[in-house]
Scaffold this motif. Structure first.
Motif, PDB file in Angstrom:
ATOM      1  N   HIS A 211       0.909  -1.362  -0.091  1.00 26.41           N
ATOM      2  CA  HIS A 211       0.022   0.031   0.062  1.00 26.41           C
ATOM      3  C   HIS A 211       0.889   1.213   0.002  1.00 26.41           C
ATOM      4  CE1 HIS A 211      -2.779   3.028   1.652  1.00 26.41           C
ATOM      5  NE2 HIS A 211      -3.775   2.250   1.090  1.00 26.41           N
ATOM      6  N   ARG A 212       0.954   1.954  -1.138  1.00 29.46           N
ATOM      7  CA  ARG A 212       1.829   2.979  -1.330  1.00 29.46           C
ATOM      8  C   ARG A 212       1.818   4.092  -0.127  1.00 29.46           C
ATOM      9  NH1 ARG A 212       1.933   5.451  -7.248  1.00 29.46           N
ATOM     10  NH2 ARG A 212       3.756   6.335  -6.468  1.00 29.46           N
ATOM     11  N   SER A 213       0.712   4.565  -0.278  1.00 26.07           N
ATOM     12  CA  SER A 213       0.400   5.877   0.825  1.00 26.07           C
ATOM     13  C   SER A 213       0.557   5.494   1.987  1.00 26.07           C
ATOM     14  CB  SER A 213      -1.082   6.605   0.283  1.00 26.07           C
ATOM     15  OG  SER A 213      -2.123   5.769   0.658  1.00 26.07           O
ATOM     16  N   GLY A 214       0.399   4.181   2.368  1.00 27.05           N
ATOM     17  CA  GLY A 214       0.387   3.661   3.717  1.00 27.05           C
ATOM     18  C   GLY A 214       1.909   3.681   4.098  1.00 27.05           C
ATOM     19  N   LYS A 215       2.683   3.057   3.294  1.00 22.85           N
ATOM     20  CA  LYS A 215       4.148   2.840   3.529  1.00 22.85           C
ATOM     21  C   LYS A 215       4.778   4.022   3.476  1.00 22.85           C
ATOM     22  CE  LYS A 215       4.564   0.077  -0.281  1.00 22.85           C
ATOM     23  NZ  LYS A 215       5.531  -0.538  -1.162  1.00 22.85           N
ATOM     24  N   ILE A 216       4.337   5.229   3.020  1.00 20.56           N
ATOM     25  CA  ILE A 216       4.827   6.645   3.058  1.00 20.56           C
ATOM     26  C   ILE A 216       4.683   7.161   4.111  1.00 20.56           C
ATOM     27  CG2 ILE A 216       4.665   8.940   2.027  1.00 20.56           C
ATOM     28  CD1 ILE A 216       4.033   7.530  -0.776  1.00 20.56           C
ATOM     29  N   SER A 217       3.375   7.207   4.775  1.00 21.51           N
ATOM     30  CA  SER A 217       2.987   7.676   6.101  1.00 21.51           C
ATOM     31  C   SER A 217       3.784   7.158   7.122  1.00 21.51           C
ATOM     32  CB  SER A 217       1.501   7.470   6.367  1.00 21.51           C
ATOM     33  OG  SER A 217       0.924   8.423   5.337  1.00 21.51           O
ATOM     34  N   ALA A 218       3.788   5.645   7.256  1.00 22.38           N
ATOM     35  CA  ALA A 218       4.317   4.939   8.350  1.00 22.38           C
ATOM     36  C   ALA A 218       5.867   5.105   8.256  1.00 22.38           C
ATOM     37  CB  ALA A 218       3.861   3.510   8.296  1.00 22.38           C
ATOM     38  N   GLY A 219       6.342   5.301   7.015  1.00 23.76           N
ATOM     39  CA  GLY A 219       7.917   5.502   6.789  1.00 23.76           C
ATOM     40  C   GLY A 219       8.182   6.710   7.242  1.00 23.76           C
ATOM     41  N   ILE A 220       7.581   7.971   6.700  1.00 19.65           N
ATOM     42  CA  ILE A 220       8.035   8.940   7.304  1.00 19.65           C
ATOM     43  C   ILE A 220       7.917   9.519   8.811  1.00 19.65           C
ATOM     44  CG2 ILE A 220       7.311  11.467   7.137  1.00 19.65           C
ATOM     45  CD1 ILE A 220       6.994  11.263   4.381  1.00 19.65           C
ATOM     46  N   ASN A 221       6.942   8.874   9.472  1.00 19.96           N
ATOM     47  CA  ASN A 221       6.670   8.740  10.800  1.00 19.96           C
ATOM     48  C   ASN A 221       7.699   8.079  11.564  1.00 19.96           C
ATOM     49  OD1 ASN A 221       4.162  10.428  10.870  1.00 19.96           O
ATOM     50  ND2 ASN A 221       2.890   8.447  10.547  1.00 19.96           N
ATOM     51  N   LEU A 222       8.264   6.894  11.144  1.00 24.36           N
ATOM     52  CA  LEU A 222       9.271   6.324  11.545  1.00 24.36           C
ATOM     53  C   LEU A 222      10.483   6.925  11.618  1.00 24.36           C
ATOM     54  CD1 LEU A 222       9.870   3.782  13.180  1.00 24.36           C
ATOM     55  CD2 LEU A 222      10.056   2.343  11.121  1.00 24.36           C
ATOM     56  N   LEU A 223      10.734   7.749  10.328  1.00 22.44           N
ATOM     57  CA  LEU A 223      12.132   8.397  10.160  1.00 22.44           C
ATOM     58  C   LEU A 223      12.075   9.602  11.147  1.00 22.44           C
ATOM     59  CD1 LEU A 223      12.031   8.695   6.379  1.00 22.44           C
ATOM     60  CD2 LEU A 223      13.809   7.642   7.928  1.00 22.44           C
ATOM     61  N   PHE A 224      10.868  10.266  11.608  1.00 16.53           N
ATOM     62  CA  PHE A 224      10.777  11.249  12.640  1.00 16.53           C
ATOM     63  C   PHE A 224      11.199  10.727  14.141  1.00 16.53           C
ATOM     64  CE2 PHE A 224       8.185  15.455  12.999  1.00 16.53           C
ATOM     65  CZ  PHE A 224       9.443  15.838  13.496  1.00 16.53           C
ATOM     66  N   VAL A 225      10.625   9.589  14.406  1.00 16.13           N
ATOM     67  CA  VAL A 225      11.220   8.860  15.441  1.00 16.13           C
ATOM     68  C   VAL A 225      12.417   8.622  15.624  1.00 16.13           C
ATOM     69  CG1 VAL A 225      10.804   6.922  16.879  1.00 16.13           C
ATOM     70  CG2 VAL A 225       8.710   7.974  16.035  1.00 16.13           C
ATOM     71  N   PHE A 226      13.037   8.109  14.418  1.00 13.59           N
ATOM     72  CA  PHE A 226      14.371   7.891  14.499  1.00 13.59           C
ATOM     73  C   PHE A 226      15.428   9.189  14.562  1.00 13.59           C
ATOM     74  CE2 PHE A 226      13.642   3.969  11.287  1.00 13.59           C
ATOM     75  CZ  PHE A 226      13.461   3.161  12.485  1.00 13.59           C
ATOM     76  N   LEU A 227      14.850  10.109  14.188  1.00 13.15           N
ATOM     77  CA  LEU A 227      15.443  11.335  14.131  1.00 13.15           C
ATOM     78  C   LEU A 227      15.421  12.007  15.537  1.00 13.15           C
ATOM     79  CD1 LEU A 227      17.076  13.602  12.090  1.00 13.15           C
ATOM     80  CD2 LEU A 227      14.716  14.591  12.098  1.00 13.15           C
ATOM     81  N   MET A 228      14.573  11.713  16.331  1.00 20.37           N
ATOM     82  CA  MET A 228      14.170  12.112  17.679  1.00 20.37           C
ATOM     83  C   MET A 228      15.035  11.141  18.603  1.00 20.37           C
ATOM     84  SD  MET A 228      12.300  14.737  17.171  1.00 20.37           S
ATOM     85  CE  MET A 228      12.450  15.104  19.081  1.00 20.37           C
ATOM     86  N   GLN A 229      15.427  10.208  18.180  1.00 23.46           N
ATOM     87  CA  GLN A 229      16.086   9.156  19.035  1.00 23.46           C
ATOM     88  C   GLN A 229      17.488   9.189  18.728  1.00 23.46           C
ATOM     89  OE1 GLN A 229      13.165   6.073  21.029  1.00 23.46           O
ATOM     90  NE2 GLN A 229      13.392   5.705  18.844  1.00 23.46           N
ATOM     91  N   ASN A 230      17.964  10.023  17.527  1.00 23.16           N
ATOM     92  CA  ASN A 230      19.078   9.981  17.058  1.00 23.16           C
ATOM     93  C   ASN A 230      19.823   8.658  16.616  1.00 23.16           C
ATOM     94  OD1 ASN A 230      21.402  11.407  16.164  1.00 23.16           O
ATOM     95  ND2 ASN A 230      22.709  10.942  18.366  1.00 23.16           N
ATOM     96  N   GLU A 231      19.061   7.773  15.861  1.00 19.50           N
ATOM     97  CA  GLU A 231      19.192   6.646  15.443  1.00 19.50           C
ATOM     98  C   GLU A 231      19.617   6.623  14.006  1.00 19.50           C
ATOM     99  OE1 GLU A 231      16.093   3.678  16.045  1.00 19.50           O
ATOM    100  OE2 GLU A 231      15.626   4.558  18.092  1.00 19.50           O
ATOM    101  N   ARG A 232      20.844   7.185  13.764  1.00 18.55           N
ATOM    102  CA  ARG A 232      21.265   7.277  12.471  1.00 18.55           C
ATOM    103  C   ARG A 232      21.461   6.341  11.411  1.00 18.55           C
ATOM    104  NH1 ARG A 232      26.166   6.479   9.889  1.00 18.55           N
ATOM    105  NH2 ARG A 232      27.156   5.537  11.749  1.00 18.55           N
ATOM    106  N   ILE A 233      21.914   5.025  11.910  1.00 18.15           N
ATOM    107  CA  ILE A 233      21.828   3.777  11.097  1.00 18.15           C
ATOM    108  C   ILE A 233      20.324   3.510  10.533  1.00 18.15           C
ATOM    109  CG2 ILE A 233      22.318   1.745  10.622  1.00 18.15           C
ATOM    110  CD1 ILE A 233      24.824   2.076  12.376  1.00 18.15           C
ATOM    111  N   ASN A 234      19.369   3.476  11.352  1.00 15.96           N
ATOM    112  CA  ASN A 234      17.911   3.276  11.077  1.00 15.96           C
ATOM    113  C   ASN A 234      17.601   4.336  10.056  1.00 15.96           C
ATOM    114  OD1 ASN A 234      17.923   0.539  12.370  1.00 15.96           O
ATOM    115  ND2 ASN A 234      17.318   1.782  14.193  1.00 15.96           N
ATOM    116  N   PHE A 235      17.771   5.475  10.274  1.00 10.60           N
ATOM    117  CA  PHE A 235      17.397   6.613   9.589  1.00 10.60           C
ATOM    118  C   PHE A 235      17.819   6.391   8.136  1.00 10.60           C
ATOM    119  CE2 PHE A 235      17.302  10.407   7.439  1.00 10.60           C
ATOM    120  CZ  PHE A 235      16.140  11.050   8.288  1.00 10.60           C
TER     121      PHE A 235
END
Length: 344
Positions: A211-235
């Protein structure tokens, strides 16, 4: 006499041919809704329907435009299409379509901070929902309204209920949606460690469904969390596939948020922001899809990126109630069904 008969048959045949062509175009546009909603709009926006075309087909065109506009976050086109449907309230197809009409309206109202009116629209849509999937989708929408109102207890209860019901009714897309929105509630409350597994579950579900739009939404939200937790490799691992999907999907709001995340990540790696990039971020801020997203950017990104927050104007709370003559139809619908529920 024969000539008149010939002309009558010719005109009748032309009308039937026109109706058949319109029906085919509408069918094609609907087929594109999930995979390429921008194509749906490209097919339907220039389509001019003659007076001979039945009102039901004209109504269907506006409903399809509104659905595609939701997926592409084209809010101006959404409200124009929804408003146009109220020209056909006497047509039987209008009553049959009240769920997608009032649901689309509710989304526009929520995005524009008319939250009380959005709730009425979703309640009206819920009462006319014909399938479990429609009811669960609208339950999700009511949860999003509660989130916008910062009623986290109500929103959590709704999304947890949605998760249980979606699993019971074997609706994997709604399962993914419930996980994503529970993640958003955790993010709203700065519970980033709790948000991460919820977004991961959502992304996993959407990936299974492709599901394209779903992958985009969840992916961007997860990237934001990685950024907040300074998870460079995951990002870094998630960014490239998410960027590819987002770049080729016609939703400027998602592209705008991804730009903010990308430049903040680059800044953390020691890259200084240029004035051109800062101007791009200011322009992108105005495209973010709702007030909650803008609040997160203002709280967690802009101050650390040297942006003048005075240049970033968030979506404002409207001072007045939403007032269109036809909205009385929605209010009556919600009030009528609320009365019925109390009497039952």
């Amino acid at each position: 006499m024969k000539q008149l008969l010939f002309l009558f048959l010719l005109s009748t045949s032309s009308a039937v041919y026109a109706e058949t062509n319109v029906q085919a175009t509408l069918d094609e546009a609907e087929d594109y809704l999930v995979v390429n909603p921008a194509r749906t709009l490209n097919l339907l926006t220039p389509l001019v329907l003659s007076d001979d075309v039945p009102d039901a087909l004209k109504l269907r065109r506006y409903i399809l435009i509104s659905r595609a506009a939701v997926l592409t976050n084209r809010l101006d086109e959404l409200i124009q299409a929804v408003e146009a449907t109220f020209r056909y309230t006497e047509d039987p197809f209008f009553q049959q379509s009240l769920t997608p009409i009032s649901s689309g309206l509710g989304i526009w109202l929520r995005r524009n901070q008319y939250l009380a009116e959005a709730r009425l629209s979703f309640q009206c849509a819920m009462q006319h929902a014909a399938t479990d999937r429609q009811k669960l989708t609208l339950l999700n929408s009511l949860g999003l309204v509660a989130r916008q109102l910062n009623d986290f207890d109500e929103a959590t209860a709704i999304f947890e209920q949605l998760l249980v019901l979606a699993e019971q009714h074997q609706q994997p897309q709604l399962v993914a949606m419930a996980y994503n929105n529970l993640g958003l509630l955790a993010f709203d409350q700065a519970q980033f460690a709790a948000a991460e597994p919820l977004f991961r579950q959502s992304l996993k579900q959407y990936q299974k469904l492709n599901h394209r739009s779903g992958k985009i939404s969840a992916g961007i939200n997860l990237l934001f969390v990685f950024l907040m937790q300074n998870e460079r490799i995951n990002f870094e691992r998630l960014f490239s596939p998410t960027q590819t999907l987002t770049t080729h999907f016609p939703n400027e709001a998602k592209q705008a948020l991804l730009l903010w995340l990308e430049l903040r990540f680059q800044q953390r790696q020691g890259n200084l922001l240029t004035e051109i990039q800062k101007k791009a971020l200011v322009a992108a801020f105005a495209k973010l899809e709702d007030r909650k997203v803008q609040q997160h950017v203002l709280q967690y990104l802009a101050p650390l990126m040297g942006l003048n927050t005075a240049d970033l104007i968030p979506i404002s709370q409207p001072e007045k109630r939403f007032q269109r003559p036809w909205f009385e139809y929605i209010e009556s619908c919600a009030l009528f069904n609320a009365t019925q529920a109390k009497e039952a």
